[in-house]
Design an enzyme around this catalytic site. Structure first.
Site: not given
Ligand code: VGL
Ligand code: ZN
Length: 216
Positions: A13, A111, A156
């Site tokens: 991410d 995802k 994540c």
């Molecule tokens: C994430 C909160 C919501 C992350 C993704 O990538 O850690 N955190 N969506």
């Protein structure tokens, strides 16, 4: 290249919305980019993930009347932190950071695409039932060890690391290639959970030197 077929770098991410000026800002999130670019050159196999939500996703506070970001709510599968709208499919915020340079990355796994189910983990969605297929993909490629880097350490990255362990992989989390959101002690809790699960904690320098996570 230091790490071969049994090892995979999982880059989690590294997207615009998680950068300091993004919709769900991770403090100093941008600092992971050069570290990850350097690390990636040591790996023959790199997989990246992208948080990839439809508009109106159940994890967005804006989808719940009267609720604000960083509160929690109860969804069908359990407690869910409510986030600012972030990483909406095909928006600039959902794009990978422009300076991320990993031309040899083989797979970009998206995802969190089910409207009513979040997925911090790259392996198992938040209902703890729906699989992304990543474990099977890695096994088919002979991967036995997963090195995790990216955002955010306490969400994540941690969930992915824990699920990778549960799926039977050796796991190394590269701490200075990650940054955290740190909500109500979530970072300390994440490291406690990861350590208890047998996740190895290493620095990027250690990984690049092959210590303590020995190359093979
Ligand atoms: C994430 C909160 C919501 C992350 C993704 O990538 O850690 N955190 N969506
Ligand atoms: Zn998300």
């Amino acid at each position: 290249m230091t790490y071969g077929a049994q090892d995979c770098l999982l880059v989690i991410d590294v997207q615009n919305d998680f950068m300091p000026d993004g919709a769900l800002a991770v403090p100093r999130g941008d600092e992971v980019v050069p570290v990850i670019n350097r690390l990636a050159q040591a790996f023959g196999h790199v997989v990246m993930t992208q948080d990839w939500h439809p508009a109106g996703h159940a994890s967005f506070a804006s989808s719940h009347a009267g609720r604000a970001p960083f509160q929690t709510t109860s969804l069908a599968y359990g407690e869910q932190v409510l986030w600012p709208d972030h990483c909406v499919q095909e928006t600039p915020g959902a794009a990978l950071h422009a300076d991320l340079c990993i031309p040899h990355a083989r797979l970009v796994l998206r995802k969190g695409h089910h409207a009513n189910v979040d997925s911090y983990s790259a392996f198992l969605e938040a209902d703890r039932t729906t699989r992304t297929g990543l474990a099977g993909y890695l096994r088919e490629h002979g991967v036995t060890r997963v090195f995790c880097a990216g955002l955010a350490t306490d969400y994540c990255v941690a969930w992915s690391a824990l699920d990778a362990r549960a799926a039977g992989f050796e796991v190394v989390v590269i701490e200075d290639a990650c940054r955290a959101i740190d909500l109500n002690g979530s970072l300390e809790q994440a490291w406690a959970d990861m350590t208890a699960a047998g996740v190895v904690r290493a620095t990027a320098a250690q990984v690049l030197e092959g210590h303590p996570a020995a190359p093979r």
